[in-house]
Design an enzyme around this catalytic site. Structure first.
Site, PDB file in Angstrom:
ATOM      1  N   THR A 323      32.939  20.275  -4.245  1.00  0.00           N
ATOM      2  CA  THR A 323      31.806  19.683  -4.533  1.00  0.00           C
ATOM      3  C   THR A 323      31.483  18.353  -4.451  1.00  0.00           C
ATOM      4  O   THR A 323      33.025  17.214  -4.709  1.00  0.00           O
ATOM      5  CB  THR A 323      31.475  20.243  -5.954  1.00  0.00           C
ATOM      6  OG1 THR A 323      32.887  19.990  -6.685  1.00  0.00           O
ATOM      7  CG2 THR A 323      31.508  21.881  -6.442  1.00  0.00           C
ATOM      8  N   CYS A 324      30.797  18.083  -5.151  1.00  0.00           N
ATOM      9  CA  CYS A 324      31.293  16.431  -5.161  1.00  0.00           C
ATOM     10  C   CYS A 324      30.747  15.741  -6.268  1.00  0.00           C
ATOM     11  O   CYS A 324      30.685  14.453  -6.643  1.00  0.00           O
ATOM     12  CB  CYS A 324      29.281  15.474  -4.789  1.00  0.00           C
ATOM     13  SG  CYS A 324      29.136  15.378  -2.767  1.00  0.00           S
ATOM     14  N   ASP A 325      31.326  16.572  -6.950  1.00  0.00           N
ATOM     15  CA  ASP A 325      32.020  16.416  -8.466  1.00  0.00           C
ATOM     16  C   ASP A 325      33.501  15.737  -8.968  1.00  0.00           C
ATOM     17  O   ASP A 325      34.427  16.746  -8.470  1.00  0.00           O
ATOM     18  CB  ASP A 325      32.281  17.413  -9.258  1.00  0.00           C
ATOM     19  CG  ASP A 325      31.693  17.459 -10.767  1.00  0.00           C
ATOM     20  OD1 ASP A 325      32.614  16.487 -11.453  1.00  0.00           O
ATOM     21  OD2 ASP A 325      30.810  17.737 -12.080  1.00  0.00           O
ATOM     22  N   ASN A 366      26.196  22.605  -6.685  1.00  0.00           N
ATOM     23  CA  ASN A 366      26.172  21.823  -5.384  1.00  0.00           C
ATOM     24  C   ASN A 366      25.296  23.069  -4.230  1.00  0.00           C
ATOM     25  O   ASN A 366      26.038  22.906  -3.033  1.00  0.00           O
ATOM     26  CB  ASN A 366      27.513  21.433  -5.047  1.00  0.00           C
ATOM     27  CG  ASN A 366      27.948  20.199  -5.263  1.00  0.00           C
ATOM     28  OD1 ASN A 366      28.771  18.873  -4.872  1.00  0.00           O
ATOM     29  ND2 ASN A 366      27.695  20.388  -6.396  1.00  0.00           N
TER      30      ASN A 366
ATOM     31  N   PHE B 148      36.264  10.859  -3.799  1.00  0.00           N
ATOM     32  CA  PHE B 148      35.734  10.328  -2.795  1.00  0.00           C
ATOM     33  C   PHE B 148      36.406   9.479  -2.357  1.00  0.00           C
ATOM     34  O   PHE B 148      35.998   7.698  -3.785  1.00  0.00           O
ATOM     35  CB  PHE B 148      34.602  10.302  -2.711  1.00  0.00           C
ATOM     36  CG  PHE B 148      34.437  12.129  -3.272  1.00  0.00           C
ATOM     37  CD1 PHE B 148      34.192  13.504  -2.750  1.00  0.00           C
ATOM     38  CD2 PHE B 148      33.995  12.496  -5.156  1.00  0.00           C
ATOM     39  CE1 PHE B 148      34.046  14.473  -3.121  1.00  0.00           C
ATOM     40  CE2 PHE B 148      33.797  13.592  -4.877  1.00  0.00           C
ATOM     41  CZ  PHE B 148      34.082  15.011  -3.957  1.00  0.00           C
TER      42      PHE B 148
END
Lengths: 376, 376
Positions: A323-325, A366, B148
């Site tokens: 996920t983008c977390d 997500n 990221f």
């Protein structure tokens, strides 16, 4: 990994991420625990894995059940469990849920406060109740906070009050923390409970049960004590403190019953570095903390991994979810190493992930669906 | 709480726990952000709240979308978003998901590593790509790890490679951390990006876009800077570092758009003490960390509460969720106080909970259903 799990993964190659769980191993674990503590009645902690095939198998074995909610009570009943085999073990319950469980025949409830006891007196009259007391959690890999349980002095007063309110002051419970590898934690807790037991008996309260909770460990990356040794230590402490007048003994295993019966099959989405000369690679899987691996919070539970490249040269890795977390990172400080040849598309297995995985999974964080489940 | 939310809660008294979200406030927030940064194109971070009514409203306003997965891409398209308004912003994607998004017309993708770039070259040929670089997160209440982004030197090489692979090396992105209250973090990141921008231009790479990410703060317990001031600081830094040759500017707000548009309505399940003379009460709600309040991990996001007894005498409380998991405790160290008269059955509201709540909720942990959602 059991031969049945290996065979299923090899032959079916199910879409990832998924949990595959060997029901025979569930049965084996139940029998091992029973053999290690023959005098204890087993109340399976449904929250560890509430899937119908697991409950079905355990009903067939004569297990009892520890339910955390009315919904879990219903799941047990649907699996064929008798209402009298169910303990509603959450000390925090809506009164409507107590009423509903009582209506379905449940007659055993946990509590740790006066307001909860009064709810039980109103909505589950005459039921067996047990008070949870606070004990030490030293040695647990997933220690509990002070959220559940009360101090001994308060427990004493509440157990007296339980009788006055028309409830059956049946017993006392504690929990030494999950993935507890230190038998001394049980011994200290049993000593504490035994003193309160005597106090209560002296006060005329006929308390008859000790609920030892759960916490029996599963092997992840590290060896853990054998359940026979844990059972022997616990029964030794019970004999030392209760002598011949042993009370009913309950245990509430969750992780121990399903943990090593399951494996999560995942796919490597990306292997990358943050800079060209960075020795640490980041390995991103298609499952992470919000896809079911919630117990990796704080890197508490350290799962073991299998990859198709095991045996090849290895290097250090940080392991993260899809996920983008950025908190969706599994292991950054626990010295994990993986083969240098590991690549996107490789399937990896996370061993002993049968407990606390499917139920923790977020519904669609997500946009990712919860992991699939296969019971074999 | 907006008048519409108050009216809905008063008139409908929906079953708890639930999220109620005011779509007009979503629109207002979108317009406020647009006014604060008129030159920026808004890509709503779908993961903050992917509900169809939210996406519908934003499509109507002309918003673009930042999707974390192919499933989120699909949700945007279903809401009527044009494919060219969607950025696939997760730097970690299965190649099958890239292919699927490309097949649906998506032509903008994030990356931060060479393997990901090669996936994009294979499965999304010719697309606009942007590289995420690592920047500082000082001042963020929900800081991001190094999960990221990559170091600047690597970003430079990858952007050159992108062109060589037939992709369009469109831009650069960063993220200063969520709930960022320090405009200096944006200024430092913009300076870093601008230098790389110049480097790349010198190297013949026609990079044209800067994606400022998200992180724009919402008011919880503490005041936060006004969005106009944040916008002014950001645009000031852009002007300082880019002069008249401003690139395309993208922002990816999630929390800012939906955060204060929502309120979680919950019920007090129990108020108790661990010992008779304990000054701290435990307040257990019917929603907790696994029911959607995941951002309370480490007590990072500190929600404000409303109770029906506000204004009466208060005392210190620990606030916890309803599950048998002791980590399901919201606030123990953040000095929360609640009315002494608060009791089981009282309804409480958690303010500004429109972001990162429904999607984080576990599917059935402890048997509890995810919170209901109402869009008004």
């Amino acid at each position: 990994m059991t031969p049945k799990l290996s065979a299923f993964l090899r032959d079916s190659a199910p879409a990832t991420p998924c949990l595959v769980l060997d029901l025979d191993r569930v049965e084996e674990n139940y029998r091992r625990l029973k053999a290690a503590m023959p005098l204890a009645r087993i109340y399976y902690a449904v929250k560890a894995n509430p899937a119908a095939p697991v409950l079905d198998r355990l009903v067939g074995l004569g297990s009892c059940f520890d339910a955390a909610s009315f919904e879990e009570v219903e799941a047990c009943l649907e699996a064929g469990a008798a209402p009298e085999s169910i303990s509603y073990g959450n000390t925090v319950k809506k009164e409507s849920a107590i009423r509903a469980a009582y209506g379905r025949g449940v007659r055993m409830f946990a509590f740790d406060s006066e307001p909860e006891l009064r709810k039980l007196a109103r909505s589950a009259p005459g039921s067996r109740v047990y008070c949870r007391i606070l004990v030490g959690n030293d040695g647990a890999e997933w220690p509990l906070s002070r959220k559940f349980g009360c101090e001994v002095e308060m427990a004493r007063e509440l157990m007296v009050l339980a009788g006055e309110l028309g409830l059956d002051p049946f017993g006392l419970s504690f929990h030494v923390g999950s993935q507890q590898v230190n038998t001394a934690a049980y011994e200290a807790a049993i000593a504490k409970v035994a003193m309160l037991f005597t106090d209560l008996r002296d006060a005329g309260v006929k308390v008859r049960m000790v609920n030892l909770g759960g916490g029996y460990p599963v092997r992840y990356r590290q060896e853990v004590p054998e359940i026979d040794d844990i059972g022997a230590a616990i029964m030794g402490a019970m004999a030392e403190h209760f002598g011949n007048a042993l009370p009913d003994i309950l245990v509430e295993p969750g992780r121990f019953i399903v943990g090593d019966a399951g494996v999560v099959s995942a796919e490597v989405v990306l292997v990358s570095r943050k800079a060209k000369d960075d020795p640490v690679r980041w390995v991103y899987l298609d499952i992470g903390r919000f896809g079911g691996l919630a117990e990796t919070e704080g890197e508490a539970i350290k799962y073991a991994f299998r990859t198709p490249r095991d045996g090849e040269a290895e290097g250090p890795v940080t392991i993260a979810g899809p996920t983008c977390d950025s908190t969706d990172t599994l292991y950054e400080k626990s010295n994990y190493r993986m083969p240098l040849s590991l690549d996107a598309g490789d399937r990896v297995e996370l061993l002993a992930t049968g407990a606390y995985v499917t139920s923790y999974a977020s519904q669609f964080f997500n946009g990712f669906k919860p992991l699939a489940e296969h019971y074999v």
